[in-house]
Design an enzyme around this catalytic site. Structure first.
Site, PDB file in Angstrom:
ATOM      1  CD  GLU A 154       0.679   3.430  -3.131  1.00  0.00           C
ATOM      2  OE1 GLU A 154       1.659   4.178  -3.290  1.00  0.00           O
ATOM      3  OE2 GLU A 154       0.532   2.375  -3.773  1.00  0.00           O
ATOM      4  CG  LEU A 156      -0.733   0.349  -0.966  1.00  0.00           C
ATOM      5  CD1 LEU A 156      -1.551  -0.396   0.062  1.00  0.00           C
ATOM      6  CD2 LEU A 156       0.613   0.723  -0.375  1.00  0.00           C
ATOM      7  CB  CYS A 266      -9.812   2.433   0.453  1.00  0.00           C
ATOM      8  SG  CYS A 266      -8.166   2.676   1.137  1.00  0.00           S
TER       9      CYS A 266
HETATM   10  N1  LIG Z   1      -4.832   1.349   3.483  1.00  0.00           N
HETATM   11  C1  LIG Z   1      -4.873   1.247   2.161  1.00  0.00           C
HETATM   12  O1  LIG Z   1      -5.018   0.166   1.603  1.00  0.00           O
HETATM   13  C2  LIG Z   1      -4.741   2.487   1.313  1.00  0.00           C
HETATM   14  C3  LIG Z   1      -4.432   2.348  -0.060  1.00  0.00           C
HETATM   15  C4  LIG Z   1      -4.292   3.502  -0.831  1.00  0.00           C
HETATM   16  C5  LIG Z   1      -4.490   4.746  -0.253  1.00  0.00           C
HETATM   17  N2  LIG Z   1      -4.807   4.849   1.075  1.00  0.00           N
HETATM   18  C6  LIG Z   1      -4.957   6.171   1.649  1.00  0.00           C
HETATM   19  O2  LIG Z   1      -3.748   6.486   2.332  1.00  0.00           O
HETATM   20  C7  LIG Z   1      -4.015   7.252   3.515  1.00  0.00           C
HETATM   21  C8  LIG Z   1      -3.432   6.555   4.732  1.00  0.00           C
HETATM   22  O3  LIG Z   1      -4.121   5.320   4.888  1.00  0.00           O
HETATM   23  P1  LIG Z   1      -3.602   4.202   5.914  1.00  0.00           P
HETATM   24  O4  LIG Z   1      -4.510   3.034   5.753  1.00  0.00           O
HETATM   25  O5  LIG Z   1      -2.144   4.034   5.757  1.00  0.00           O
HETATM   26  O6  LIG Z   1      -3.894   4.944   7.305  1.00  0.00           O
HETATM   27  P2  LIG Z   1      -3.551   4.424   8.770  1.00  0.00           P
HETATM   28  O7  LIG Z   1      -4.704   4.832   9.610  1.00  0.00           O
HETATM   29  O8  LIG Z   1      -3.153   2.991   8.727  1.00  0.00           O
HETATM   30  O9  LIG Z   1      -2.251   5.257   9.186  1.00  0.00           O
HETATM   31  C9  LIG Z   1      -2.243   6.634   9.356  1.00  0.00           C
HETATM   32  C10 LIG Z   1      -1.111   6.979  10.315  1.00  0.00           C
HETATM   33  O10 LIG Z   1      -0.944   8.398  10.318  1.00  0.00           O
HETATM   34  C11 LIG Z   1      -0.556   8.796  11.623  1.00  0.00           C
HETATM   35  N3  LIG Z   1      -0.743  10.244  11.790  1.00  0.00           N
HETATM   36  C12 LIG Z   1      -1.880  10.950  12.015  1.00  0.00           C
HETATM   37  N4  LIG Z   1      -1.623  12.254  12.102  1.00  0.00           N
HETATM   38  C13 LIG Z   1      -0.291  12.407  11.913  1.00  0.00           C
HETATM   39  C14 LIG Z   1       0.578  13.533  11.867  1.00  0.00           C
HETATM   40  N5  LIG Z   1       0.120  14.778  12.039  1.00  0.00           N
HETATM   41  N6  LIG Z   1       1.898  13.318  11.672  1.00  0.00           N
HETATM   42  C15 LIG Z   1       2.386  12.066  11.506  1.00  0.00           C
HETATM   43  N7  LIG Z   1       1.598  10.964  11.522  1.00  0.00           N
HETATM   44  C16 LIG Z   1       0.278  11.130  11.724  1.00  0.00           C
HETATM   45  C17 LIG Z   1      -1.434   7.923  12.516  1.00  0.00           C
HETATM   46  O11 LIG Z   1      -0.940   7.840  13.839  1.00  0.00           O
HETATM   47  C18 LIG Z   1      -1.363   6.579  11.763  1.00  0.00           C
HETATM   48  O12 LIG Z   1      -0.297   5.779  12.229  1.00  0.00           O
HETATM   49  C19 LIG Z   1      -5.524   7.448   3.525  1.00  0.00           C
HETATM   50  O13 LIG Z   1      -5.842   8.656   2.905  1.00  0.00           O
HETATM   51  C20 LIG Z   1      -6.034   6.287   2.707  1.00  0.00           C
HETATM   52  O14 LIG Z   1      -7.272   6.558   2.110  1.00  0.00           O
HETATM   53  C21 LIG Z   1      -4.906   3.744   1.865  1.00  0.00           C
END
Ligand SMILES: NC(=O)c1ccc[n+]([C@@H]2O[C@H](COP(=O)([O-])OP(=O)(O)OC[C@H]3O[C@@H](n4cnc5c(N)ncnc54)[C@H](O)[C@@H]3O)[C@@H](O)[C@H]2O)c1
Length: 451
Positions: A154, A156, A266
């Site tokens: 992703e 975004l 990130c």
């Molecule tokens: N935040 C960004 O801007 C962004 C952009 C691109 C990629 N990413 C990547 O995407 C991934 C997620 O990032 P994020 O910022 O959305 O994370 P986040 O911390 O906001 O959300 C992660 C969620 O996953 C849940 N979770 C944990 N274990 C779980 C399980 N076993 N089953 C179901 N849910 C579970 C947590 O409770 C939490 O709500 C990461 O690898 C990040 O590097 C993030």
């Protein structure tokens, strides 16, 4: 199509809401019960422009649901996205604990043919690792549906996440299976109508593309911060340099701003994880190591500048404007403001902090030290009795420099600006000592009280 999404954070919720908006039936699964309850009752656990309304609209249409029950979420799903966190481990590598847990759940609970699409940012080899975990769980069951894994990183950015997801510049799909590629094309059909955005490639290339993208952006920031340091030492102006090099079409303008260092959930962890991958495969990540080292120094620069400008920080009051790692988000993970406020507290300063949306997340991130910070209801309120103002985030509401309003509330006349919001000569004319990034320091040309 029925779609399950594991993880209801920034990526999972935006993916879920946008795919539901495109007509799919989406169930978002999260282990955090409080988060699920909040989403079910129409709330949104994160601040992202437009997201709450989109969640509400699609929930009302019955296309978007939330659960903490993985079996319920997986029922009849054709695709399951993994969008859980991949934080940094102490050795710099990506911690795959949450990804592994989802893989185990999927292997245990899935009843039908399923394609897992990995959206979390994960090192090369993770799709294969997820497949192994799923296959191992399936081997203990009688019903063994076909479950395959592809990579779908992703790109975004928080603050513009819906726009980025719906109108993305590219959709990367990593798979060697034509059927899985077609399934992913079907998932993205509502978002891929204007022109072809899908870049299909092998799995390792897709996994590495995400890290390469973030590392490149972080490199641009650290490069400009290094130029800013050289500009400060030589009397040049990094803003002029930015325009001077950005106008070269081979370089371009985006991501050339010097500042307080990059933060967020990130760039810091992804640069570290890519460097770790490089080291464990016998490569030397010289550029990545330098990018990280410059950033560590840069994040400490606001405090250094304040300590130089304010005779004694012990007992001094410092107003901090902007806590989020960038505007239009409440995310404070790795934000330069955290480093600054922690250092100020250690130095014995009183901190008055304000951010339009990130005060609660900042309070939580600071933990017990939050008791030492006064969170204020507005940006002017934060200035009351302040010896200095530090600007960490370029929110729009901070952009107009109004010396009279500042002077009427502040005790001191120091502004340390980590985002280069103001024209140094105007700040000096307003009676303030202005220290920004990569530009000449401006001493007040009149007394603010005499104006
Ligand atoms: N935040 C960004 O801007 C962004 C952009 C691109 C990629 N990413 C990547 O995407 C991934 C997620 O990032 P994020 O910022 O959305 O994370 P986040 O911390 O906001 O959300 C992660 C969620 O996953 C849940 N979770 C944990 N274990 C779980 C399980 N076993 N089953 C179901 N849910 C579970 C947590 O409770 C939490 O709500 C990461 O690898 C990040 O590097 C993030």
């Amino acid at each position: 199509m029925r779609i399950a999404i594991f993880g209801s954070g920034y990526v999972g919720l935006v993916t879920g809401a946008c795919l539901a908006d495109g007509g799919h039936h989406v169930t978002c699964i999260d282990v955090d019960r409080t988060r699920v309850d909040m989403l079910r009752s129409g709330g949104c656990p994160i601040w992202e422009p437009g997201l709450e309304d989109m969640i509400r609209a699609n929930t009302a249409q019955g296309r978007l649901n939330f659960t903490d029950d993985a079996a319920e979420g997986l029922r009849d799903a054709r695709v399951a996205f993994i969008a859980v966190g991949t934080p940094q481990s102490p050795d710099g590598s990506a911690d795959l604990t949450y990804v592994d847990a989802v893989a185990r759940d999927i292997g245990r609970l899935t009843e039908n043919r399923l394609l897992i699409a990995n959206k979390s940012t994960v090192p090369v080899g993770t799709a294969a690792r997820v497949q192994d975990i799923v296959d191992d769980a399936l081997s203990h069951r009688e019903n063994r549906p076909t479950i395959t894994v592809c990579s779908n990183p992703e790109f975004l950015k928080e603050g513009a996440a819906i726009q980025d997801f719906k109108h993305s510049e590219r959709i990367v799909i990593g798979t060697s299976c034509p059927e899985d590629e077609q399934t992913m094309r079907d998932v993205y059909k509502p978002l891929n109508w204007q022109h072809e955005k899908i870049l299909a490639m092998d799995v390792p290339s897709a996994e590495l593309t995400k890290y390469a993208a973030n590392a490149m952006l972080a490199t641009k920031i650290s490069f400009m911060n290094e130029i800013a340091t050289i500009a400060e030492a030589t009397g040049a102006d990094v803003e002029k340099i930015r325009v001077g090099i950005g106008s070269d079409s081979r370089i371009g303008y985006p991501f050339l701003y010097a500042g307080a260092g990059y933060g967020g959930s990130c760039f810091p962890k992804d640069v570290a994880a890519l460097a770790h991958t490089a080291r464990t495969t016998g490569c030397q990540p010289r550029i990545l190591d330098a990018v990280d080292a410059v950033n560590v120094t840069q994040k400490a620069s606001l405090f250094r500048k304040l300590a130089r400008a304010v005779p004694s920080l012990e007992g001094a009051t410092v107003a901090v404007w902007g806590l989020a790692f960038k505007p239009k988000t409440d995310d404070v993970r790795e934000a330069p403001s955290l480093d600054l406020v922690r250092s100020l507290i250690e130095a014995g300063a009183n901190v008055r902090a304000y951010d339009p949306v990130a005060m609660e997340t900042f309070r939580a991130a600071l933990g017990r030290q939050a008791d030492r910070v006064v969170f204020t209801g507005g940006n002017l309120d934060a200035l009351t009795g302040a010896d200095a103002l530090a600007i960490c985030t370029e929110w729009e509401e901070f952009r107009m420099f109004d010396p009279d309003r500042l002077a009427s509330r502040m005790r001191g006349r120091v502004i340390v600006d980590g985002r280069n919001l103001y024209d140094p000569s105007r700040v000096a004319e307003g009676g303030f000592h202005y220290i920004s990034v990569g530009r000449r320091e401006a001493e007040p040309t009149v007394s603010a009280d005499a104006r």
